[in-house]
Design an enzyme around this catalytic site. Structure first.
Site, PDB file in Angstrom:
ATOM      1  N   GLY A   8       0.835  -1.198   0.000  1.00  0.00           N
ATOM      2  CA  GLY A   8       0.000   0.000   0.000  1.00  0.00           C
ATOM      3  C   GLY A   8       0.872   1.251   0.000  1.00  0.00           C
ATOM      4  O   GLY A   8       0.564   2.251   0.630  1.00  0.00           O
ATOM      5  N   SER A  10       1.642   3.503  -2.205  1.00  0.00           N
ATOM      6  CA  SER A  10       1.315   4.757  -2.924  1.00  0.00           C
ATOM      7  C   SER A  10       0.087   5.427  -2.329  1.00  0.00           C
ATOM      8  O   SER A  10      -0.337   6.473  -2.806  1.00  0.00           O
ATOM      9  CB  SER A  10       1.038   4.414  -4.399  1.00  0.00           C
ATOM     10  OG  SER A  10      -0.026   3.463  -4.447  1.00  0.00           O
ATOM     11  N   LEU A  12      -2.590   6.785   1.013  1.00  0.00           N
ATOM     12  CA  LEU A  12      -2.644   7.863   2.006  1.00  0.00           C
ATOM     13  C   LEU A  12      -1.547   7.691   3.057  1.00  0.00           C
ATOM     14  O   LEU A  12      -0.824   8.621   3.390  1.00  0.00           O
ATOM     15  CB  LEU A  12      -4.020   7.839   2.685  1.00  0.00           C
ATOM     16  CG  LEU A  12      -4.242   8.727   3.900  1.00  0.00           C
ATOM     17  CD1 LEU A  12      -4.151  10.206   3.545  1.00  0.00           C
ATOM     18  CD2 LEU A  12      -5.595   8.435   4.543  1.00  0.00           C
ATOM     19  N   TYR A 125     -15.079  -5.084   7.954  1.00  0.00           N
ATOM     20  CA  TYR A 125     -13.729  -4.524   8.043  1.00  0.00           C
ATOM     21  C   TYR A 125     -13.175  -4.674   9.449  1.00  0.00           C
ATOM     22  O   TYR A 125     -12.032  -5.093   9.649  1.00  0.00           O
ATOM     23  CB  TYR A 125     -13.785  -3.042   7.656  1.00  0.00           C
ATOM     24  CG  TYR A 125     -12.491  -2.306   7.755  1.00  0.00           C
ATOM     25  CD1 TYR A 125     -12.203  -1.525   8.890  1.00  0.00           C
ATOM     26  CD2 TYR A 125     -11.559  -2.341   6.741  1.00  0.00           C
ATOM     27  CE1 TYR A 125     -11.016  -0.827   8.985  1.00  0.00           C
ATOM     28  CE2 TYR A 125     -10.367  -1.638   6.827  1.00  0.00           C
ATOM     29  CZ  TYR A 125     -10.109  -0.888   7.954  1.00  0.00           C
ATOM     30  OH  TYR A 125      -8.927  -0.197   8.068  1.00  0.00           O
ATOM     31  N   ASN A 154      -8.947   8.094  12.630  1.00  0.00           N
ATOM     32  CA  ASN A 154      -9.251   8.473  11.238  1.00  0.00           C
ATOM     33  C   ASN A 154      -8.107   9.294  10.661  1.00  0.00           C
ATOM     34  O   ASN A 154      -7.808  10.376  11.156  1.00  0.00           O
ATOM     35  CB  ASN A 154     -10.542   9.295  11.179  1.00  0.00           C
ATOM     36  CG  ASN A 154     -11.765   8.464  11.507  1.00  0.00           C
ATOM     37  OD1 ASN A 154     -11.766   7.717  12.479  1.00  0.00           O
ATOM     38  ND2 ASN A 154     -12.807   8.607  10.714  1.00  0.00           N
ATOM     39  N   LYS A 176     -16.609  17.650  -2.299  1.00  0.00           N
ATOM     40  CA  LYS A 176     -17.982  18.169  -2.421  1.00  0.00           C
ATOM     41  C   LYS A 176     -18.025  19.686  -2.252  1.00  0.00           C
ATOM     42  O   LYS A 176     -18.719  20.392  -2.990  1.00  0.00           O
ATOM     43  CB  LYS A 176     -18.889  17.493  -1.376  1.00  0.00           C
ATOM     44  CG  LYS A 176     -19.225  16.054  -1.708  1.00  0.00           C
ATOM     45  CD  LYS A 176     -20.018  15.362  -0.606  1.00  0.00           C
ATOM     46  CE  LYS A 176     -20.269  13.911  -0.981  1.00  0.00           C
ATOM     47  NZ  LYS A 176     -20.919  13.138   0.092  1.00  0.00           N
ATOM     48  N   ASP A 257     -25.038   8.564   9.857  1.00  0.00           N
ATOM     49  CA  ASP A 257     -24.151   9.225  10.825  1.00  0.00           C
ATOM     50  C   ASP A 257     -23.033   8.280  11.238  1.00  0.00           C
ATOM     51  O   ASP A 257     -22.012   8.687  11.763  1.00  0.00           O
ATOM     52  CB  ASP A 257     -24.954   9.615  12.085  1.00  0.00           C
ATOM     53  CG  ASP A 257     -25.361  11.079  12.089  1.00  0.00           C
ATOM     54  OD1 ASP A 257     -26.298  11.441  12.816  1.00  0.00           O
ATOM     55  OD2 ASP A 257     -24.723  11.864  11.343  1.00  0.00           O
TER      56      ASP A 257
END
Ligand code: GFB
Length: 302
Positions: A8, A10, A12, A125, A154, A176, A257
């Site tokens: 992984g 490449s 975040l 997950y 997060n 957005k 939510d």
């Protein structure tokens, strides 16, 4: 000679961690044992940072619990077994604070991982990542291997997935809000805005992971957290301010939510790195939004 390989590489997280070999999804499908074996045969790493995973925000998770479980269990099983067979000296694997039980006394601490069911929104997950904690423990115990795992909250930052539907909250809302500004439309935000989250900047995760690779060797995982919660409403306020959006923010009550909050303690981490300075959210958001605006539309998920 140390040879660090990151799965992984490449993404975040991976794009912020030091390694001689940075694997991307083009280098092979980690769900396939033969391809994983070929990668290790070719590179023979001494150290592995295992950051590859099928990830997504609350929307993506709720739509594909089976695939989030299957893909992550297959990836983790193949990578850790290859690390055993190719005598990898150190492995650092990534869990997430969403794997903790939904109903538990807060704050979340490392010992509470398995004390109850996770939130339904990321059930597949969460259990796949809980199994990565179990896999790490049994490899340590049976083969005396220095495999460890870390539990970030997060994460946000550059090289994220800015997909409007399956992305995490920060990249999706940056995308957005940007579109609402350039198209002069409303800025639609999911849910009520009341949930609380702890956000940590990807560059901080990079520094803490480099530290863990060299210094952390406990069987119990360690939480990577700022222990600072903000509401989705306040997060929206930051994004609107930095992008300079002057239109209406519309809260979509028909959208999820997710979990209300998942406050975690960073007491253990700070006992190891008491002087660590976390990047303030306003600074990390500004850098991430500048990256988005300067590279739009050549970004993942756009
Ligand atoms: O990042 P996120 O999707 O995941 O954040 P979780 C969700 C929160 O942001 C919810 C609000 O309270 C949403 O209502 N939100 C508002 C939005 N607008 C949006 C939007 O446009 N997109 C998204 N995605 N959220 C994830 C787990 O949970 O946390 C993953 O599902 C992983 O497995 C990740 O662990 C770190 O924080 O709810």
């Amino acid at each position: 000679m140390i040879k660090r390989l990151i799965t992984g590489g490449s993404g975040l997280v991976g794009s912020n961690i030091d390694a001689e070999i940075k694997l991307g999804s083009n280098d092979g499908d980690l769900r396939d044992w033969a391809q994983v074996k070929n990668i290790f045969e070719a590179h023979r790493p001494t150290h592995v940072i295992h950051a590859a995973a099928r990830v997504g925000g609350v929307g993506g998770n709720m739509k594909a619990k089976v695939e989030f479980f299957y893909d992550n269990v297959m990836i983790n099983t193949n990578v850790l077994e290859a690390c055993r067979i190719y005598n990898v000296k150190k492995v650092v694997s990534f869990l997430s604070t969403c794997i903790f039980p939904e109903s538990i006394e807060y704050p979340l601490t490392e010992k509470k991982i398995h004390l109850g069911a996770p939130h339904w929104s990321n059930y597949g997950y969460a259990y796949a990542k809980r199994m990565l904690d179990v896999q790490t423990e049994v490899y340590r115990d049976q083969y005396n291997l220095d495999f460890v795992s870390v539990i970030p909250t997060n994460i946000y930052g550059l090289n994220d997935n800015f997909n409007l539907d399956s992305g995490h909250v920060i990249p999706s809302l940056i995308h957005k809000c940007y579109l609402a500004k350039v198209n002069n439309t409303d800025f639609n935000v999911w849910g009520s805005g009341t949930p609380l989250r702890e956000f940590i900047y990807s560059k901080d995760i990079g520094k803490l992971t480099n530290w863990a690779l060299e210094n952390y060797d406990e069987s119990e995982p360690i939480i990577f957290s700022t222990s600072h919660e903000i509401s989705i409403k306040d997060l929206v306020g930051f994004i609107v301010g930095i992008i300079g959006f002057e239109g209406d923010v519309v809260w979509q009550s028909d959208k999820p939510d997710g979990q209300f909050r998942k406050p975690s303690s960073n007491k253990k981490l700070m006992s190891y790195v008491p002087d660590f300075k976390f990047t303030p959210i306003e600074v990390g958001l500004k850098e991430t939004i500048d990256h988005f605006v300067n590279n739009y539309p050549n970004l993942r998920g756009v």
